[in-house]
Design a protein around this motif. Structure first.
Motif, PDB file in Angstrom:
ATOM      1  N   UNK A 141      42.674  46.577  25.093  1.00 52.72           N
ATOM      2  CA  UNK A 141      42.246  46.944  26.453  1.00 52.72           C
ATOM      3  C   UNK A 141      42.649  48.389  26.756  1.00 52.72           C
ATOM      4  N   UNK A 142      41.689  49.183  27.120  1.00 47.32           N
ATOM      5  CA  UNK A 142      42.002  50.559  27.511  1.00 47.32           C
ATOM      6  C   UNK A 142      42.315  50.574  29.004  1.00 47.32           C
ATOM      7  N   UNK A 143      43.004  51.603  29.456  1.00 45.65           N
ATOM      8  CA  UNK A 143      43.311  51.686  30.907  1.00 45.65           C
ATOM      9  C   UNK A 143      42.057  51.671  31.771  1.00 45.65           C
ATOM     10  N   UNK A 144      40.954  52.286  31.252  1.00 49.41           N
ATOM     11  CA  UNK A 144      39.703  52.299  32.030  1.00 49.41           C
ATOM     12  C   UNK A 144      39.173  50.884  32.232  1.00 49.41           C
ATOM     13  N   UNK A 145      39.201  50.091  31.148  1.00 53.52           N
ATOM     14  CA  UNK A 145      38.717  48.710  31.253  1.00 53.52           C
ATOM     15  C   UNK A 145      39.570  47.897  32.218  1.00 53.52           C
ATOM     16  N   UNK A 146      40.885  48.114  32.145  1.00 55.25           N
ATOM     17  CA  UNK A 146      41.785  47.398  33.056  1.00 55.25           C
ATOM     18  C   UNK A 146      41.494  47.764  34.502  1.00 55.25           C
ATOM     19  N   UNK A 147      41.268  49.041  34.747  1.00 59.75           N
ATOM     20  CA  UNK A 147      40.979  49.515  36.114  1.00 59.75           C
ATOM     21  C   UNK A 147      39.672  48.911  36.625  1.00 59.75           C
ATOM     22  N   UNK A 148      38.645  48.888  35.755  1.00 61.01           N
ATOM     23  CA  UNK A 148      37.351  48.298  36.148  1.00 61.01           C
ATOM     24  C   UNK A 148      37.514  46.825  36.498  1.00 61.01           C
ATOM     25  N   UNK A 149      38.280  46.102  35.665  1.00 65.77           N
ATOM     26  CA  UNK A 149      38.498  44.678  35.907  1.00 65.77           C
ATOM     27  C   UNK A 149      39.248  44.463  37.219  1.00 65.77           C
ATOM     28  N   UNK A 150      40.255  45.310  37.474  1.00 69.27           N
ATOM     29  CA  UNK A 150      41.047  45.187  38.701  1.00 69.27           C
ATOM     30  C   UNK A 150      40.167  45.437  39.925  1.00 69.27           C
ATOM     31  N   UNK A 151      39.302  46.437  39.842  1.00 68.41           N
ATOM     32  CA  UNK A 151      38.407  46.738  40.972  1.00 68.41           C
ATOM     33  C   UNK A 151      37.434  45.582  41.221  1.00 68.41           C
ATOM     34  N   UNK A 152      36.908  45.005  40.153  1.00 67.17           N
ATOM     35  CA  UNK A 152      35.982  43.872  40.305  1.00 67.17           C
ATOM     36  C   UNK A 152      36.705  42.697  40.970  1.00 67.17           C
ATOM     37  N   UNK A 153      37.922  42.427  40.528  1.00 64.32           N
ATOM     38  CA  UNK A 153      38.698  41.314  41.109  1.00 64.32           C
ATOM     39  C   UNK A 153      39.000  41.591  42.580  1.00 64.32           C
ATOM     40  N   UNK A 154      39.328  42.847  42.884  1.00 67.16           N
ATOM     41  CA  UNK A 154      39.648  43.226  44.258  1.00 67.16           C
ATOM     42  C   UNK A 154      38.428  43.034  45.160  1.00 67.16           C
ATOM     43  N   UNK A 155      37.262  43.439  44.663  1.00 74.43           N
ATOM     44  CA  UNK A 155      36.021  43.276  45.435  1.00 74.43           C
ATOM     45  C   UNK A 155      35.744  41.806  45.685  1.00 74.43           C
ATOM     46  N   UNK A 156      35.957  40.970  44.644  1.00 78.07           N
ATOM     47  CA  UNK A 156      35.734  39.534  44.774  1.00 78.07           C
ATOM     48  C   UNK A 156      36.684  38.957  45.824  1.00 78.07           C
ATOM     49  N   UNK A 157      37.954  39.345  45.764  1.00 80.13           N
ATOM     50  CA  UNK A 157      38.940  38.843  46.732  1.00 80.13           C
ATOM     51  C   UNK A 157      38.560  39.246  48.149  1.00 80.13           C
ATOM     52  N   UNK A 158      38.118  40.488  48.310  1.00 77.47           N
ATOM     53  CA  UNK A 158      37.747  40.987  49.633  1.00 77.47           C
ATOM     54  C   UNK A 158      36.574  40.188  50.192  1.00 77.47           C
TER      55      UNK A 158
END
Length: 47
Positions: free
Chosen positions: A1-18
């Motif tokens: 996992x690259x930092x970019x992929x982790x960041x993308x995944x975190x943003x997607x999860x954050x959007x879903x939570x919101x």
């Protein structure tokens, strides 16, 4: 996992939570108003 992929995944999860929070808020407010209208109806039509 690259930092970019982790960041993308975190943003997607954050959007879903919101989105879930907004849905919860919408259902909650709708429920409160629904109950309020039923109560008003009951009081107005009480014998």
């Amino acid at each position: 996992m690259t930092p970019e992929e982790l960041e993308k995944r975190r943003l997607a999860q954050e959007t879903r939570n919101e989105r879930q929070v907004w849905y919860f808020l919408a259902y909650f407010l709708f429920g409160i108003h629904f109950i309020a209208f039923v109560m008003i109806y009951a009081v107005r039509h009480a014998k």
